[in-house]
Design an enzyme around this catalytic site. Structure first.
Site: not given
Length: 736
Positions: A583, A703
């Site tokens: 991320s 994610h």
């Protein structure tokens, strides 16, 4: 909402990063894009991975011409992009499957990843709700039971996500019991994405009610004390003037009465119509006060409240101040506020809703040398969690601010703090360290009497591993702390295979925590290092701001200095050093490779953010503008231009890169996978070294990765096999 951008601990076994949905991007307002024209076919590449075509796309931003030869890879819906993704993933998995030791790694990870565990219970009117993880199940199950205490009663299954879909694509995202324990609101997500649909289940019958609410991304459920409904945040779908990038700014605080049509739910607080904000809110436990928070990135927030018993407008508690304000409790007509206003390491203040002026607030618990991370009211006391040099410390205060006691922890580690009801004496807290799996303790808030309640038991002896906390200077002389986890018998001879993992952003703290995957790395003779980079929250808001917006380069400097420290101190060498991040941490390792491709031998770049000139055009990317800045601002454009990994790679042309494994996800609606696609394509085209550039795409994955254990096993087996092979770790050392 303050920590919504979570960190995905690549090769660590836990999850969390920024927010974007797949969509074709439009040029910035300053841009003057050229029409997309296919370039002539390039010569057949010498490398074995799939070939990627380029396009002649350029735009001028603030006087600079920006080339974007792989912009076509932004449109995930295009058949050509879908075919390209399949070919890249197939190639990557084919390479990874044949790496030496990969199957043995998967076997060991399976032994450690499948285990039995129970979570701390939530008590609601005689019913206890809790999660269980089973060694023979892919997903955790939520149970409830009835009894005079939390050890009695027959366990009943409330939710079993393992049975929700044949392909395991549906998962449980969050669950919220009503105060009488009769119903539970819960969110279902597809492919572990952030997008969810809220449902309500009747606990006694185990059947869903007719209440089904789409659009509950980034939401929870705040139940009224009469248990007849709850407040939640609704995010509209794309359309009717709301674009993908604007969705968070059009979120509304709504109220749902059980049995009513969700489409008619009244709006309690209207949308801000500012896509750089998040909206949150709910109602106090006693039903007296409604509250609403407008979060401006991770840097400041506005708080509003109103009397739920009387009609009237929202009153501002605090607005327009460059600081974070979190209403951690509304208890007996007092507002308890966790803030860094005038206290960068945070403090607790109390306000009277009848006299809410800022000048009338009183400081209850002042700032200390440690960073006050969280706070709440449990058992009629203030329970506060601190970070002291990135490790947890728990304290209990009376409601007048008097210190009552510190809660003893087993060692240097991390705790989520006391959890429990505002008026019940029994509370629970978790503890973990780099070498200790999670332990749950039960405690009396009034007396401090504490006992172990549950512990995770795994087939591993961690007594041979230790953690050092070291300090090293960054480029500008700032002292940075770093955890180094290793075998007790490690030799500082420069040959240890080492993973340097980092994050450095959004006030996210890297504190000690157990991960079975990390243990497997240590068992194979590895060293694991985690620095507390600027941009994180370990040392308060000043530390965070020193690594954001125009100061973002400090984060990359801190990370590069960590790598150099590990090399200089003979923990490892360039030939044995890998870096990893996910991320915002994917941006970190991407920028490090772009700036210093010679520094390390191998890289894990997971669900990354990499095209910093266009990130704000995708999904919720505009909510990160307060953290990164925007290319639409000339000064911020210059900073983003200087470190954007994709921009640097395009401009650099052919050069030698380390081995890189891009770890992407097929349903990541937080960080758009276009970032990984574009940088993988340009580096594959320009790689001059004999080192692989792979793009692995996790299936049924959001994610934070897939929510099935077997998917996590496969992912870490691929990552570790890749790293051990690229760092040239001999099989004899792996078996020491």
């Amino acid at each position: 909402m303050r920590k919504l951008l979570l960190v995905t601990l690549v090769a660590c076994g836990s999850a969390s990063g920024p927010a974007i949905t797949p969509a074709p991007a439009e040029p910035t307002s300053q841009a003057a894009p050229h029409p997309e024209v296919a370039m002539p076919s390039s010569p057949t590449p010498t490398h074995p991975w799939p070939h990627s075509r380029t396009v002649d796309v350029a735009e001028t931003i603030h006087g600079k011409t920006i080339r974007d030869p792989y912009r076509w890879l932004e449109d995930e819906t295009a058949p050509e992009v879908q075919a390209w993704m399949t070919s890249e993933d197939d190639y990557a998995r084919g390479v990874l499957a044949t790496l030496p030791g990969r199957d043995e790694l998967a076997t060991r990870l399976t032994q450690l990843f499948y285990f039995d565990a129970v979570g701390a219970p939530t008590h609601r009117h005689g019913r206890y709700f809790f999660t269980r993880r089973h060694a023979d199940k892919e997903k955790s199950i939520v149970y409830w039971k009835q009894g005079p205490n939390d050890k009695d009663g027959v366990e009943h299954v409330l939710f079993d996500p393992n049975t929700w879909s044949a392909d395991s694509s549906k998962g449980l995202h969050g669950w919220y019991p009503s105060w009488d324990g009769a119903r539970v609101a819960y969110q279902v997500s597809e492919h572990n994405s952030d997008e969810t649909v809220m449902h309500v289940i009747d606990v006694a019958t185990g059947k869903d009610t007719a209440d089904v609410i789409p659009g509950t991304k980034y939401s929870g459920a705040s139940w009224t004390p009469d248990n007849k409904g709850f407040y939640y945040v609704w995010v509209p779908p794309v359309g009717n003037g709301v674009g993908v990038a604007e969705r968070p700014g059009f979120a509304e605080l709504r109220f749902h009465a059980l049995g009513s049509d969700p489409a008619s739910d009244p709006i309690i607080h209207e949308a801000t119509k500012n896509p750089e904000t998040f909206l949150g809110g709910g109602i106090s436990r006693d039903g007296h006060w409604l509250f609403c928070t407008v979060q401006h990135g991770w840097n400041s927030s506005d708080v509003f409240f109103r009397d739920a018993h009387k009609p009237g407008p929202w009153q501002p508690l605090v607005t327009g101040v460059d600081a974070n304000f979190s209403l951690v409790a509304v208890y007996k007509d007092k507002l308890y506020i966790h803030t860094n206003d005038g206290a960068p390491r945070y403090r607790i203040m109390v306000a009277d809703p009848h006299k809410p002026d800022r000048a009338a607030w009183k400081e209850l618990v002042p700032q200390s040398d440690a960073t006050m991370e969280t706070a709440g009211i449990v058992g009629g006391h203030l329970a506060v969690t601190y970070l002291d040099h990135a490790s947890s410390k728990l304290s209990v205060f009376a409601l007048d601010g008097k210190h009552v006691r510190d809660v003893a922890l087993p060692g240097i580690g991390t705790s989520s703090g006391l959890s429990g009801d505002e008026d019940e004496d029994t509370a629970y807290f978790e503890y973990t360290s780099f070498t200790e799996p999670q332990i749950i303790f039960k405690t009396s808030v009034a007396t401090g009497k504490t006992s172990e309640w549950a512990r995770i038991k795994l087939p591993i002896d961690t007594s041979g591993f230790v953690t050092d906390q070291v300090f090293y200077p960054s480029k500008d002389g700032t002292k940075i702390s770093m955890f180094v986890i290793h075998r007790k018998d490690v030799k500082l001879d420069g040959t240890n295979p080492t993973i340097l993992y980092g994050y450095g952003g959004f006030s996210v703290s890297m504190s000690p925590g157990y991960a079975s995957s990390r243990m497997v790395w240590l068992e194979h003779g590895g060293v694991y290092a985690i620095p507390n980079l600027r941009g994180g929250g370990e040392y308060g808001e000043e530390w965070h701001k020193a690594g954001m917006r125009l100061a973002k380069q400090n984060v990359f400097d801190d990370f590069i200095a960590a790598a150099q420290y590990l090399i200089d101190q003979k923990w490892t060498s360039k030939q044995h050093l890998a870096i990893a991040g996910g991320s915002n941490g994917g941006l970190l390792v991407g920028a490090t490779v772009a700036e210093r491709p010679d520094l390390v031998k191998a890289v894990i770049c997971a669900v990354p953010l990499l095209d910093m000139l266009r990130f704000h055009l995708f999904g919720s990317g505009k909510t990160w503008v307060p953290e990164y800045g925007s290319a639409e601002d000339p000064q911020e454009f210059a900073a983003l231009y200087a470190y954007s990994p994709y921009r640097i790679a395009v401009d650099a042309g052919p050069r030698a890169y380390p081995a890189i494994l891009f770890d992407s996800a097929d349903h990541d609606d937080r960080v758009d996978p276009m970032h990984a696609r574009k940088l993988a394509a340009v580096i594959q085209a320009d790689q001059t070294a004999d080192a692989p550039i792979l793009l692995r795409i996790e299936r049924n994955s959001g994610h934070g990765g897939a929510d099935m254990v077997k998917s996590q096993v496969d992912r870490y087996a691929d990552q570790f096999a890749f790293l051990l092979h690229e760092l040239s770790v001999p099989s004899a050392k792996r078996e020491d």
